[in-house]
Scaffold this motif. Sequence first.
Motif, PDB file in Angstrom:
ATOM      1  N   GLN A  19       0.829  -1.213   0.000  1.00  0.00           N
ATOM      2  CA  GLN A  19       0.000   0.000   0.000  1.00  0.00           C
ATOM      3  C   GLN A  19       0.862   1.261   0.000  1.00  0.00           C
ATOM      4  OE1 GLN A  19      -2.517  -0.751   3.429  1.00  0.00           O
ATOM      5  NE2 GLN A  19      -4.208  -1.340   2.085  1.00  0.00           N
ATOM      6  N   ILE A  20       1.910   1.251   0.795  1.00  0.00           N
ATOM      7  CA  ILE A  20       2.828   2.400   0.824  1.00  0.00           C
ATOM      8  C   ILE A  20       3.375   2.643  -0.578  1.00  0.00           C
ATOM      9  CG2 ILE A  20       5.071   3.228   1.642  1.00  0.00           C
ATOM     10  CD1 ILE A  20       4.609   1.601   4.203  1.00  0.00           C
ATOM     11  N   MET A  21       3.795   1.556  -1.205  1.00  0.00           N
ATOM     12  CA  MET A  21       4.382   1.665  -2.540  1.00  0.00           C
ATOM     13  C   MET A  21       3.354   2.210  -3.539  1.00  0.00           C
ATOM     14  SD  MET A  21       7.450   1.146  -3.080  1.00  0.00           S
ATOM     15  CE  MET A  21       8.217   1.756  -4.563  1.00  0.00           C
ATOM     16  N   SER A  22       2.087   1.782  -3.426  1.00  0.00           N
ATOM     17  CA  SER A  22       1.053   2.280  -4.348  1.00  0.00           C
ATOM     18  C   SER A  22       0.933   3.794  -4.251  1.00  0.00           C
ATOM     19  CB  SER A  22      -0.317   1.690  -4.015  1.00  0.00           C
ATOM     20  OG  SER A  22      -0.236   0.360  -3.669  1.00  0.00           O
ATOM     21  N   VAL A  23       0.945   4.283  -3.014  1.00  0.00           N
ATOM     22  CA  VAL A  23       0.800   5.727  -2.821  1.00  0.00           C
ATOM     23  C   VAL A  23       2.011   6.464  -3.398  1.00  0.00           C
ATOM     24  CG1 VAL A  23       0.621   7.555  -1.100  1.00  0.00           C
ATOM     25  CG2 VAL A  23      -0.617   5.422  -0.770  1.00  0.00           C
ATOM     26  N   LEU A  24       3.207   5.922  -3.148  1.00  0.00           N
ATOM     27  CA  LEU A  24       4.409   6.623  -3.600  1.00  0.00           C
ATOM     28  C   LEU A  24       4.595   6.560  -5.113  1.00  0.00           C
ATOM     29  CD1 LEU A  24       6.955   5.823  -0.763  1.00  0.00           C
ATOM     30  CD2 LEU A  24       5.519   7.832  -1.097  1.00  0.00           C
ATOM     31  N   VAL A  25       4.051   5.529  -5.740  1.00  0.00           N
ATOM     32  CA  VAL A  25       4.147   5.447  -7.194  1.00  0.00           C
ATOM     33  C   VAL A  25       3.188   6.453  -7.835  1.00  0.00           C
ATOM     34  CG1 VAL A  25       3.599   3.976  -9.173  1.00  0.00           C
ATOM     35  CG2 VAL A  25       5.002   3.097  -7.329  1.00  0.00           C
ATOM     36  N   ALA A  26       2.043   6.681  -7.187  1.00  0.00           N
ATOM     37  CA  ALA A  26       1.040   7.587  -7.750  1.00  0.00           C
ATOM     38  C   ALA A  26       1.363   9.054  -7.481  1.00  0.00           C
ATOM     39  CB  ALA A  26      -0.336   7.248  -7.188  1.00  0.00           C
ATOM     40  N   ASN A  27       2.244   9.321  -6.537  1.00  0.00           N
ATOM     41  CA  ASN A  27       2.557  10.705  -6.164  1.00  0.00           C
ATOM     42  C   ASN A  27       4.051  10.956  -6.223  1.00  0.00           C
ATOM     43  OD1 ASN A  27      -0.078  11.962  -4.874  1.00  0.00           O
ATOM     44  ND2 ASN A  27       0.019   9.810  -4.317  1.00  0.00           N
ATOM     45  N   GLU A  28       4.406  12.205  -6.481  1.00  0.00           N
ATOM     46  CA  GLU A  28       5.810  12.576  -6.530  1.00  0.00           C
ATOM     47  C   GLU A  28       6.481  12.273  -5.202  1.00  0.00           C
ATOM     48  OE1 GLU A  28       7.780  16.641  -7.922  1.00  0.00           O
ATOM     49  OE2 GLU A  28       5.689  16.388  -8.468  1.00  0.00           O
ATOM     50  N   ASN A  29       5.835  12.704  -4.128  1.00  0.00           N
ATOM     51  CA  ASN A  29       6.299  12.330  -2.786  1.00  0.00           C
ATOM     52  C   ASN A  29       5.131  12.424  -1.813  1.00  0.00           C
ATOM     53  OD1 ASN A  29       6.117  15.109  -1.829  1.00  0.00           O
ATOM     54  ND2 ASN A  29       7.946  15.455  -3.069  1.00  0.00           N
ATOM     55  N   TYR A  30       5.340  11.900  -0.615  1.00  0.00           N
ATOM     56  CA  TYR A  30       4.254  11.882   0.371  1.00  0.00           C
ATOM     57  C   TYR A  30       4.875  11.969   1.749  1.00  0.00           C
ATOM     58  CZ  TYR A  30      -0.786  11.240   0.168  1.00  0.00           C
ATOM     59  OH  TYR A  30      -2.133  11.456   0.147  1.00  0.00           O
ATOM     60  N   ASP A  31       4.242  12.739   2.646  1.00  0.00           N
ATOM     61  CA  ASP A  31       4.867  12.869   3.960  1.00  0.00           C
ATOM     62  C   ASP A  31       4.329  11.839   4.945  1.00  0.00           C
ATOM     63  OD1 ASP A  31       2.854  14.511   5.967  1.00  0.00           O
ATOM     64  OD2 ASP A  31       2.492  14.893   3.838  1.00  0.00           O
ATOM     65  N   PHE A  32       5.103  11.651   6.005  1.00  0.00           N
ATOM     66  CA  PHE A  32       4.841  10.586   6.970  1.00  0.00           C
ATOM     67  C   PHE A  32       3.428  10.671   7.556  1.00  0.00           C
ATOM     68  CE2 PHE A  32       4.926   8.520  11.074  1.00  0.00           C
ATOM     69  CZ  PHE A  32       5.631   7.365  10.830  1.00  0.00           C
ATOM     70  N   ASN A  33       3.050  11.852   8.021  1.00  0.00           N
ATOM     71  CA  ASN A  33       1.756  11.969   8.704  1.00  0.00           C
ATOM     72  C   ASN A  33       0.568  11.723   7.780  1.00  0.00           C
ATOM     73  OD1 ASN A  33       2.696  12.469  11.290  1.00  0.00           O
ATOM     74  ND2 ASN A  33       3.087  14.624  10.793  1.00  0.00           N
ATOM     75  N   SER A  34       0.665  12.237   6.557  1.00  0.00           N
ATOM     76  CA  SER A  34      -0.429  12.011   5.603  1.00  0.00           C
ATOM     77  C   SER A  34      -0.536  10.532   5.262  1.00  0.00           C
ATOM     78  CB  SER A  34      -0.211  12.811   4.330  1.00  0.00           C
ATOM     79  OG  SER A  34       0.026  14.154   4.634  1.00  0.00           O
ATOM     80  N   LEU A  35       0.608   9.899   5.136  1.00  0.00           N
ATOM     81  CA  LEU A  35       0.647   8.470   4.835  1.00  0.00           C
ATOM     82  C   LEU A  35      -0.004   7.683   5.979  1.00  0.00           C
ATOM     83  CD1 LEU A  35       1.793   7.002   2.407  1.00  0.00           C
ATOM     84  CD2 LEU A  35       3.925   6.712   3.624  1.00  0.00           C
TER      85      LEU A  35
END
Lengths: 99, 206
Positions: A19-35
Amino acid sequence: MKSALDNFDKAFENRIRLQIMSVLVANENYDFNSLKELLSVTDGNLASHLKALEKEKYIIVHKSFLGRKPNTTYAATENGRKAFRMHLQALENLIKQQK
Amino acid sequence: MQDQDIYSELNSIRNLMERSAKFISLSGLSGILAGVYALVGACLAYYLVYGTTGGLDYGDHYVNEEAVVLQLFFIAIVVLVLSLSTGILLTVRKAKIKGEKVWNPSSKKLLVNMAIPLVTGGILILILLLRGYFGIIAPATLIFYGLALVAGSHYTFTDVKWLGIYEITLGLIAACLPGFGIFFWTIGFGVLHIIYGSIMHFRYDK
């Protein structure tokens, strides 16, 4: 059956890591709290899975400060994107085989 | 691994990719209401400019008196504030129901991307207004609003992009036909909002 499973990435066996990887592939970057909010997992749980992905060199960590608050963002590496694609491909092959 | 498991796995991946990259709590109902406010505002403006006797002979009338311009400006601000507050209220409510945070990376990106064309357009229009170019208001507001929608559409439902393209087209047509400002405004901010709000409401608000 066996051949399709060979392509399965051990790093993605865990659902949260995938799931983490799915989010990071769809977005340029993502921060810890939002994740953390998006996946509804605990701090410790998320941190340990992020560590594991970092160790595989699938993601890179970028630490900075927003005012005084530390802000940690994560981004998928080229390796990580490739591994994610391969894993999806393996899932797809498995479905095809069973049909 | 069972078939069922793989499907649910793929589904959750797809859902997460979409949810993390796009803000999907935008309320369709607020679009409909914004359109209704705009229609009411346009009716008021129409009576203000043409009186109760006016027919459809727009082209002869141009707004010059300062008192009327001020009143029109006031109506526009009220419609804008009402639309924005309704939009924010309903979106917050929808996010709560869906268990999504309102203030997340995608809503931030949505706002920033929309703000750039909106603020640019707003300032440009103010400058032109101060120099006496009243005719610019209708086409320019439609065009810059449309550009803002297209820019923001990457971070929310793709339907928004089409609404943006229609607004831009309408704005360009309005620029060719001075004197029909209120007419195009009514279509762009009233009718189009109601149509798109309904589409989004029935497609996503459930």
